[in-house]
Motif scaffolding. Structure first.
Motif, PDB file in Angstrom:
ATOM      1  N   GLU A   8       9.325   5.840  14.015  1.00  0.00           N
ATOM      2  CA  GLU A   8      10.430   6.629  14.554  1.00  0.00           C
ATOM      3  C   GLU A   8      10.878   7.731  13.591  1.00  0.00           C
ATOM      4  O   GLU A   8      11.788   8.491  13.912  1.00  0.00           O
ATOM      5  CB  GLU A   8      11.621   5.726  14.883  1.00  0.00           C
ATOM      6  CG  GLU A   8      11.420   4.855  16.089  1.00  0.00           C
ATOM      7  CD  GLU A   8      11.279   5.659  17.378  1.00  0.00           C
ATOM      8  OE1 GLU A   8      12.143   6.505  17.675  1.00  0.00           O
ATOM      9  OE2 GLU A   8      10.285   5.436  18.094  1.00  0.00           O
TER      10      GLU A   8
ATOM     11  N   SER B 214      17.273   5.652  15.883  1.00  0.00           N
ATOM     12  CA  SER B 214      16.238   6.683  15.903  1.00  0.00           C
ATOM     13  C   SER B 214      16.837   8.062  15.662  1.00  0.00           C
ATOM     14  O   SER B 214      17.851   8.427  16.257  1.00  0.00           O
ATOM     15  CB  SER B 214      15.517   6.672  17.249  1.00  0.00           C
ATOM     16  OG  SER B 214      14.581   7.742  17.319  1.00  0.00           O
TER      17      SER B 214
ATOM     18  N   LEU C 252      16.065  -0.114  16.306  1.00  0.00           N
ATOM     19  CA  LEU C 252      15.468   1.167  15.929  1.00  0.00           C
ATOM     20  C   LEU C 252      15.683   2.241  16.969  1.00  0.00           C
ATOM     21  O   LEU C 252      15.799   3.420  16.630  1.00  0.00           O
ATOM     22  CB  LEU C 252      13.980   1.002  15.605  1.00  0.00           C
ATOM     23  CG  LEU C 252      13.687   0.844  14.117  1.00  0.00           C
ATOM     24  CD1 LEU C 252      14.068   2.053  13.309  1.00  0.00           C
ATOM     25  CD2 LEU C 252      14.316  -0.382  13.527  1.00  0.00           C
ATOM     26  N   ALA C 253      15.785   1.870  18.238  1.00  0.00           N
ATOM     27  CA  ALA C 253      16.106   2.867  19.268  1.00  0.00           C
ATOM     28  C   ALA C 253      17.510   3.418  19.022  1.00  0.00           C
ATOM     29  O   ALA C 253      17.748   4.620  19.153  1.00  0.00           O
ATOM     30  CB  ALA C 253      15.992   2.255  20.664  1.00  0.00           C
TER      31      ALA C 253
ATOM     32  N   GLN D 296      17.439  10.172  18.687  1.00  0.00           N
ATOM     33  CA  GLN D 296      18.595   9.809  19.508  1.00  0.00           C
ATOM     34  C   GLN D 296      19.668  10.907  19.426  1.00  0.00           C
ATOM     35  O   GLN D 296      19.790  11.590  18.414  1.00  0.00           O
ATOM     36  CB  GLN D 296      19.142   8.482  18.946  1.00  0.00           C
ATOM     37  CG  GLN D 296      20.428   7.974  19.476  1.00  0.00           C
ATOM     38  CD  GLN D 296      20.280   7.259  20.781  1.00  0.00           C
ATOM     39  OE1 GLN D 296      20.353   7.905  21.801  1.00  0.00           O
ATOM     40  NE2 GLN D 296      20.082   5.959  20.744  1.00  0.00           N
TER      41      GLN D 296
ATOM     42  N   THR E  59      13.452  17.025  15.047  1.00  0.00           N
ATOM     43  CA  THR E  59      13.494  15.976  16.066  1.00  0.00           C
ATOM     44  C   THR E  59      12.084  15.782  16.587  1.00  0.00           C
ATOM     45  O   THR E  59      11.387  16.740  16.886  1.00  0.00           O
ATOM     46  CB  THR E  59      14.434  16.376  17.218  1.00  0.00           C
ATOM     47  OG1 THR E  59      15.736  16.605  16.683  1.00  0.00           O
ATOM     48  CG2 THR E  59      14.516  15.286  18.267  1.00  0.00           C
TER      49      THR E  59
ATOM     50  N   SER F 204      12.534   7.340  11.017  1.00  0.00           N
ATOM     51  CA  SER F 204      13.937   7.009  10.747  1.00  0.00           C
ATOM     52  C   SER F 204      14.096   6.198   9.468  1.00  0.00           C
ATOM     53  O   SER F 204      15.055   5.449   9.312  1.00  0.00           O
ATOM     54  CB  SER F 204      14.515   6.233  11.944  1.00  0.00           C
ATOM     55  OG  SER F 204      14.470   7.021  13.100  1.00  0.00           O
TER      56      SER F 204
ATOM     57  N   GLU G  68      13.250  -3.534  18.345  1.00  0.00           N
ATOM     58  CA  GLU G  68      13.096  -2.270  19.070  1.00  0.00           C
ATOM     59  C   GLU G  68      14.456  -1.678  19.434  1.00  0.00           C
ATOM     60  O   GLU G  68      14.663  -0.465  19.312  1.00  0.00           O
ATOM     61  CB  GLU G  68      12.255  -2.476  20.336  1.00  0.00           C
ATOM     62  CG  GLU G  68      10.801  -2.765  20.048  1.00  0.00           C
ATOM     63  CD  GLU G  68      10.013  -3.142  21.284  1.00  0.00           C
ATOM     64  OE1 GLU G  68       8.859  -2.679  21.407  1.00  0.00           O
ATOM     65  OE2 GLU G  68      10.541  -3.911  22.128  1.00  0.00           O
TER      66      GLU G  68
ATOM     67  N   ALA H 156      10.592   1.781  11.883  1.00  0.00           N
ATOM     68  CA  ALA H 156      11.344   2.863  11.220  1.00  0.00           C
ATOM     69  C   ALA H 156      10.404   4.006  10.853  1.00  0.00           C
ATOM     70  O   ALA H 156      10.749   5.185  11.033  1.00  0.00           O
ATOM     71  CB  ALA H 156      12.051   2.331   9.974  1.00  0.00           C
TER      72      ALA H 156
ATOM     73  N   SER I 181      10.214  10.322  20.501  1.00  0.00           N
ATOM     74  CA  SER I 181      10.369   8.907  20.179  1.00  0.00           C
ATOM     75  C   SER I 181       9.652   8.012  21.188  1.00  0.00           C
ATOM     76  O   SER I 181       9.960   8.035  22.378  1.00  0.00           O
ATOM     77  CB  SER I 181      11.851   8.536  20.152  1.00  0.00           C
ATOM     78  OG  SER I 181      12.012   7.134  20.129  1.00  0.00           O
TER      79      SER I 181
END
Length: 180
Positions: A107, A73, A69-70, A76, A14, A109, A66, A104, A17
């Protein structure tokens, strides 16, 4: 006890972010307000009935890219419902594949976004958006099995069409602008 993040479920580290930090700075609670914001921006199929009418944050302050992607993420909290909302927002009309790919990568991700985009391409093979997004993302391993929602959780399925009879048809769930 440590929070179960999407990254931990996927077997990765992790990270911190930037998008989730920005969301918090805008006063958004993670993940609750991100899901509410997705509903307010047109993801009516995820409506719970208690979302405020007035948008929590403007698109100018926190873009649809945004928000997508949040929600997707890896930093998250692990929540399949948020992933489904993120998948819908990823396919929002007007999203820029280059911006999404850049976010991406920032993040970390890419695997999550690639998975969703591959699902999008499967159900919308003629939509160039998914092909372009996939081409902009680095290739890597697929997400760990059983962590991501099944691809059918990103679509609406219709099993009968009047003039055709039994036929499976799929529609990618994405935000719809209100008629008002």
């Amino acid at each position: 006890m440590e929070t179960e993040t999407l990254a931990r479920k996927l077997g990765t580290t992790t990270h911190y972010s930037i998008l989730l930090r920005k969301a918090r700075r805008l006063g958004l609670r993670i993940p609750e307000d991100l899901r509410i914001l997705a509903v307010q921006r047109g993801c009516r199929h995820y409506w719970q009935g208690d979302e405020p009418v007035e948008e929590l944050v403007s698109v100018k302050a926190f873009s649809n890219e945004e928000l997508a992607l949040a929600l997707l993420s890896v930093a998250q909290v692990y929540d399949p419902f948020s992933i489904r909302c993120g998948a819908a927002m990823l396919g929002a009309e007007g999203n820029d594949p280059q911006v999404l790919a850049r976010l991406a990568i920032w993040e970390r991700s890419e695997a999550v976004v690639s998975y969703v985009a591959a699902c999008g391409k499967k159900y919308e093979p003629n939509n160039p958006f998914w092909t372009e997004l996939l081409a902009l993302l680095p290739t890597g391993p697929e997400p760990k099995s059983g962590v991501m929602p099944h691809p059918t959780r990103f679509v609406a399925m219709n099993g009968y069409e009047r003039h055709v009879g039994k036929k499976n048809s799929f529609e990618w769930q994405r935000p719809q602008r209100s008629a008002a």
